[in-house]
Design a protein around this motif. Structure first.
Motif, PDB file in Angstrom:
ATOM      1  N   UNK A  15       0.828  -1.212   0.000  1.00 64.64           N
ATOM      2  CA  UNK A  15       0.000   0.000   0.000  1.00 64.64           C
ATOM      3  C   UNK A  15       0.861   1.260   0.000  1.00 64.64           C
ATOM      4  N   UNK A  16       0.292   2.302  -0.554  1.00 67.88           N
ATOM      5  CA  UNK A  16       0.957   3.605  -0.576  1.00 67.88           C
ATOM      6  C   UNK A  16       0.900   4.193   0.828  1.00 67.88           C
ATOM      7  N   UNK A  17       2.084   4.480   1.423  1.00 74.09           N
ATOM      8  CA  UNK A  17       2.157   4.909   2.807  1.00 74.09           C
ATOM      9  C   UNK A  17       2.827   6.274   2.921  1.00 74.09           C
ATOM     10  N   UNK A  18       2.343   7.055   3.866  1.00 73.62           N
ATOM     11  CA  UNK A  18       2.994   8.299   4.265  1.00 73.62           C
ATOM     12  C   UNK A  18       3.554   8.109   5.663  1.00 73.62           C
ATOM     13  N   UNK A  19       4.818   8.450   5.857  1.00 74.25           N
ATOM     14  CA  UNK A  19       5.462   8.355   7.162  1.00 74.25           C
ATOM     15  C   UNK A  19       5.920   9.741   7.584  1.00 74.25           C
ATOM     16  N   UNK A  20       5.508  10.144   8.774  1.00 73.24           N
ATOM     17  CA  UNK A  20       5.985  11.386   9.383  1.00 73.24           C
ATOM     18  C   UNK A  20       6.990  11.033  10.460  1.00 73.24           C
ATOM     19  N   UNK A  21       8.182  11.597  10.346  1.00 76.22           N
ATOM     20  CA  UNK A  21       9.298  11.267  11.240  1.00 76.22           C
ATOM     21  C   UNK A  21       9.782  12.534  11.928  1.00 76.22           C
ATOM     22  N   UNK A  22       9.867  12.484  13.244  1.00 72.40           N
ATOM     23  CA  UNK A  22      10.438  13.582  14.033  1.00 72.40           C
ATOM     24  C   UNK A  22      11.877  13.212  14.365  1.00 72.40           C
TER      25      UNK A  22
ATOM     26  N   UNK B 183       5.066   8.101  12.799  1.00 74.66           N
ATOM     27  CA  UNK B 183       3.690   7.670  12.536  1.00 74.66           C
ATOM     28  C   UNK B 183       3.564   7.358  11.055  1.00 74.66           C
ATOM     29  N   UNK B 184       2.695   6.416  10.749  1.00 79.04           N
ATOM     30  CA  UNK B 184       2.455   6.012   9.365  1.00 79.04           C
ATOM     31  C   UNK B 184       0.960   6.029   9.106  1.00 79.04           C
TER      32      UNK B 184
ATOM     33  N   UNK C 223       8.697  14.239   6.183  1.00 77.50           N
ATOM     34  CA  UNK C 223       7.675  13.332   5.663  1.00 77.50           C
ATOM     35  C   UNK C 223       8.203  12.664   4.401  1.00 77.50           C
ATOM     36  N   UNK C 224       7.926  11.382   4.282  1.00 79.21           N
ATOM     37  CA  UNK C 224       8.243  10.621   3.090  1.00 79.21           C
ATOM     38  C   UNK C 224       7.043   9.815   2.642  1.00 79.21           C
ATOM     39  N   UNK C 225       6.928   9.589   1.350  1.00 77.71           N
ATOM     40  CA  UNK C 225       5.824   8.799   0.785  1.00 77.71           C
ATOM     41  C   UNK C 225       6.421   7.769  -0.152  1.00 77.71           C
ATOM     42  N   UNK C 226       5.989   6.527  -0.007  1.00 77.37           N
ATOM     43  CA  UNK C 226       6.480   5.450  -0.869  1.00 77.37           C
ATOM     44  C   UNK C 226       5.533   4.271  -0.759  1.00 77.37           C
ATOM     45  N   UNK C 227       5.812   3.224  -1.546  1.00 80.41           N
ATOM     46  CA  UNK C 227       5.029   1.992  -1.479  1.00 80.41           C
ATOM     47  C   UNK C 227       5.584   1.123  -0.355  1.00 80.41           C
ATOM     48  N   UNK C 228       4.819   0.939   0.713  1.00 78.75           N
ATOM     49  CA  UNK C 228       5.255   0.122   1.827  1.00 78.75           C
ATOM     50  C   UNK C 228       5.853   0.955   2.944  1.00 78.75           C
ATOM     51  N   UNK C 229       5.741   0.437   4.164  1.00 83.72           N
ATOM     52  CA  UNK C 229       6.188   1.177   5.339  1.00 83.72           C
ATOM     53  C   UNK C 229       7.699   1.363   5.361  1.00 83.72           C
TER      54      UNK C 229
ATOM     55  N   UNK D 272      10.029   1.435   2.916  1.00 79.12           N
ATOM     56  CA  UNK D 272      10.496   2.425   1.942  1.00 79.12           C
ATOM     57  C   UNK D 272      10.030   3.825   2.320  1.00 79.12           C
ATOM     58  N   UNK D 273       8.810   3.944   2.849  1.00 81.43           N
ATOM     59  CA  UNK D 273       8.306   5.262   3.241  1.00 81.43           C
ATOM     60  C   UNK D 273       9.094   5.820   4.423  1.00 81.43           C
ATOM     61  N   UNK D 274       9.520   4.944   5.346  1.00 83.09           N
ATOM     62  CA  UNK D 274      10.318   5.403   6.483  1.00 83.09           C
ATOM     63  C   UNK D 274      11.662   5.951   6.012  1.00 83.09           C
ATOM     64  N   UNK D 275      12.327   5.232   5.118  1.00 83.11           N
ATOM     65  CA  UNK D 275      13.606   5.717   4.601  1.00 83.11           C
ATOM     66  C   UNK D 275      13.403   6.965   3.744  1.00 83.11           C
ATOM     67  N   UNK D 276      12.268   7.063   3.071  1.00 80.39           N
ATOM     68  CA  UNK D 276      11.976   8.276   2.315  1.00 80.39           C
ATOM     69  C   UNK D 276      11.771   9.466   3.249  1.00 80.39           C
ATOM     70  N   UNK D 277      11.152   9.232   4.410  1.00 79.60           N
ATOM     71  CA  UNK D 277      10.973  10.309   5.389  1.00 79.60           C
ATOM     72  C   UNK D 277      12.314  10.800   5.918  1.00 79.60           C
ATOM     73  N   UNK D 278      13.278   9.888   6.096  1.00 82.13           N
ATOM     74  CA  UNK D 278      14.611  10.305   6.548  1.00 82.13           C
ATOM     75  C   UNK D 278      15.271  11.239   5.539  1.00 82.13           C
ATOM     76  N   UNK D 279      14.815  11.196   4.311  1.00 79.33           N
ATOM     77  CA  UNK D 279      15.408  12.016   3.244  1.00 79.33           C
ATOM     78  C   UNK D 279      14.426  13.049   2.688  1.00 79.33           C
TER      79      UNK D 279
END
Length: 535
Positions: free
Chosen positions: A9-16, A108-109, A143-149, A151-158
């Protein structure tokens, strides 16, 4: 389409970033411009950007971190604090998007397929969410957005929005170390892959899945799926049966965190037992509460590994802390009258094989231990969670540094290096009593002159008399001194203390002798103190 072909699923991850440090500094009132780090087992688990600029890194020993940054502010690890202060962030995200899942405090995702269309696209949604969280809570986020948690987490780091269907390409050049995330320790696997020459996620993903399973087992299979941009688990998961939910009503309503923590332990045990009886384990836990005035509270916790009863109880406790200690306008106006735990997602269970007989050799489940545990829990229920502690050995040189008090019911984990041969450690026997605050003392020689310490850590004279709390006692015998050098890297010189063991005569024939541990410290006023007493 086969199950394996269904995209994640398409996921959005917000990382502090550096959330444990942010939460600790906010709780202690430390300004954000000061370098700070959170330590566990004498190692850095998180540090601020200012500390990183000074050379502090995750996993670094405390002494090395303080050598590189002498002014660093030191905090202890506290998951309860991190979760409690993160609740306003999760609530702010939930004001814009439904279905928020807390991966861990600081992350959070949320699936965004519906929300992105409502707000006019993913880019617009991300901009609105960053502005909303920054304005409502006042914390920095990415915030990062990607397919799957994963990938979205690593996208949020960037701070990257990965195009749909390109998750594997995004992950391919990233370091293999990205598999080792805080919520799932894969350090051993990562170290092995590096030694085998697999430096990137793409190199690991290129291996045949059959070979990965044969060589690395289930842990390697899950990591291989992540490296390929797939979801953590196959998409066809078990649908939780309705009867697996556990509900508890409270009369009077719960309005204290310590009472809620005890209720959570019982509820978590029932919840986990119900799943285990069907061969299941929970990976997404729904916590739902209703207050006495009808307010509805809810939060979903996502975990990389199946939850144990202790982990379930921890998340319920963290969530209650977040609800009951949040700021004005968000805190519920009444106590919780009903609590419900629901398994939002389940996988094949991993049962724990306990001993055949309770109380057998090598176990702690004796009848006496069970009765003592119930008594201690009862005391905690009357006086609070911080009323009963057990001691855990720590590494250290001074007597007060070698013991860490753990609230009854929390996990008693031994710190790394607790049994190591620490240099400058005080020799035995151990103190019977260590004072929380050292007691001021005066140590003089036979001429009445105060005894000091030379630059070579020698006493200037033989101790003759020690005065504590206005009572003077003669020194029958003494041993030492034992010097300890601390903060040797400080610009204004090291902070040195010297310890001396002494036996003091009774003030009268009926009064017994007293064995004490004296400490001399250059930067203290007064110079001499009594650190503890021996039996």
């Amino acid at each position: 389409m086969t199950a394996a072909a269904i995209p994640p699923p398409r996921m959005l991850v917000l990382w502090c970033p550096d959330w444990p440090v942010v939460a600790a500094a906010a709780s202690a009132g430390v300004p954000s411009h000061l370098p700070a780090a959170v330590f566990s087992a004498n190692r850095v688990v998180a540090c601020s950007a200012v500390a990183r600029a000074a050379g502090v890194r995750r996993g670094m020993r405390r002494r090395e971190a303080q050598a590189r940054c002498p002014e660093i502010v030191v905090f202890g690890e506290d998951p309860d604090r991190d979760a409690r202060l993160f609740e306003p962030v999760a609530a702010a995200v939930e004001e814009l998007i439904v279905g928020v899942e807390v991966v861990r405090p600081g992350v959070v995702a949320v699936p965004i397929e519906g929300a992105s269309g409502y707000f006019g696209g993913e880019t617009r949604l991300v901009e609105l969410l960053v502005d909303h969280v920054s304005g409502e809570v006042g914390v920095e986020c990415q915030i990062g957005v990607a397919d799957g948690l994963f990938a979205a987490t690593l996208a949020a780091h960037r701070s990257v929005l990965v195009e749909p269907g390109t998750g594997a390409e995004f992950l391919e050049p990233l370091s293999i170390a990205e598999l080792d995330q805080p919520d799932c320790d894969r350090s051993d696997l990562v170290d092995l892959l590096r030694r085998l020459g697999l430096r990137t996620l793409g190199a690991f993903a290129a291996l045949p899945e059959r070979d990965v399973v044969a060589r690395f087992g289930n842990t390697g299979l899950l990591a291989h799926r992540l490296a390929n941009g797939k979801d953590e688990r196959p998409p066809h998961r078990r649908h939780p049966a309705p009867e697996l939910s556990v509900t508890k009503t409270f009369d009077p309503p719960l309005d204290r965190i310590d009472v809620a923590a005890f209720m959570a332990k019982t509820l978590a045990g029932r919840f986990h037992s119900g799943l285990a009886s069907r061969g299941l384990a929970c990976t997404r836990l729904g916590i739902y509460a209703t207050t006495e005035r009808g307010e509805e509270l809810s939060r979903i916790w996502r975990c990389a590994e199946p939850l144990t009863p202790e982990a379930i109880a921890d998340r319920v406790r963290w969530q209650f802390e977040g609800w009951l200690k949040t700021g004005d306008g968000r805190r519920p106006t009444a106590g919780v009258s009903e609590l419900r735990l629901e398994p939002e997602e389940t996988v094949e269970g991993r049962s724990l094989q306990l001993g055949l007989w309770a109380g057998g050799a090598g176990t702690e489940h004796t009848p006496e231990a069970d009765r003592a545990a119930r008594a201690l829990v009862h005391v905690q229920g009357l006086l609070g969670a911080d009323s009963v502690f057990t001691a855990v050995l720590e590494g250290g040189r001074g007597p007060g540094e070698r013991v860490r008090l753990v609230p009854w019911g929390d996990q008693r984990t031994l710190a790394e290096g607790h049994d190591a041969a620490w240099p400058e450690r005080l020799p035995g026997p151990s103190l019977a009593t260590v004072f929380e605050e050292p007691v001021p003392a005066t140590v003089v020689d036979a001429d009445g002159a105060e005894v000091g310490v030379t630059d070579r850590y020698r006493l200037t004279a033989r101790p003759y008399e020690v005065t504590v709390d206005g009572e003077a006692r003669r020194v029958r015998d003494w041993a030492g001194p034992w010097p300890v050098t601390a903060r040797w890297w400080a610009p204004d010189g090291p902070d040195t203390c010297v310890r001396v063991q002494a036996v003091l005569e009774g003030a009268c024939p009926q009064q017994p002798d007293l064995a004490v541990l004296l400490r001399w410290q250059r930067r203290c006023n007064p110079v001499w103190t009594v650190e503890g007493v021996y039996d």
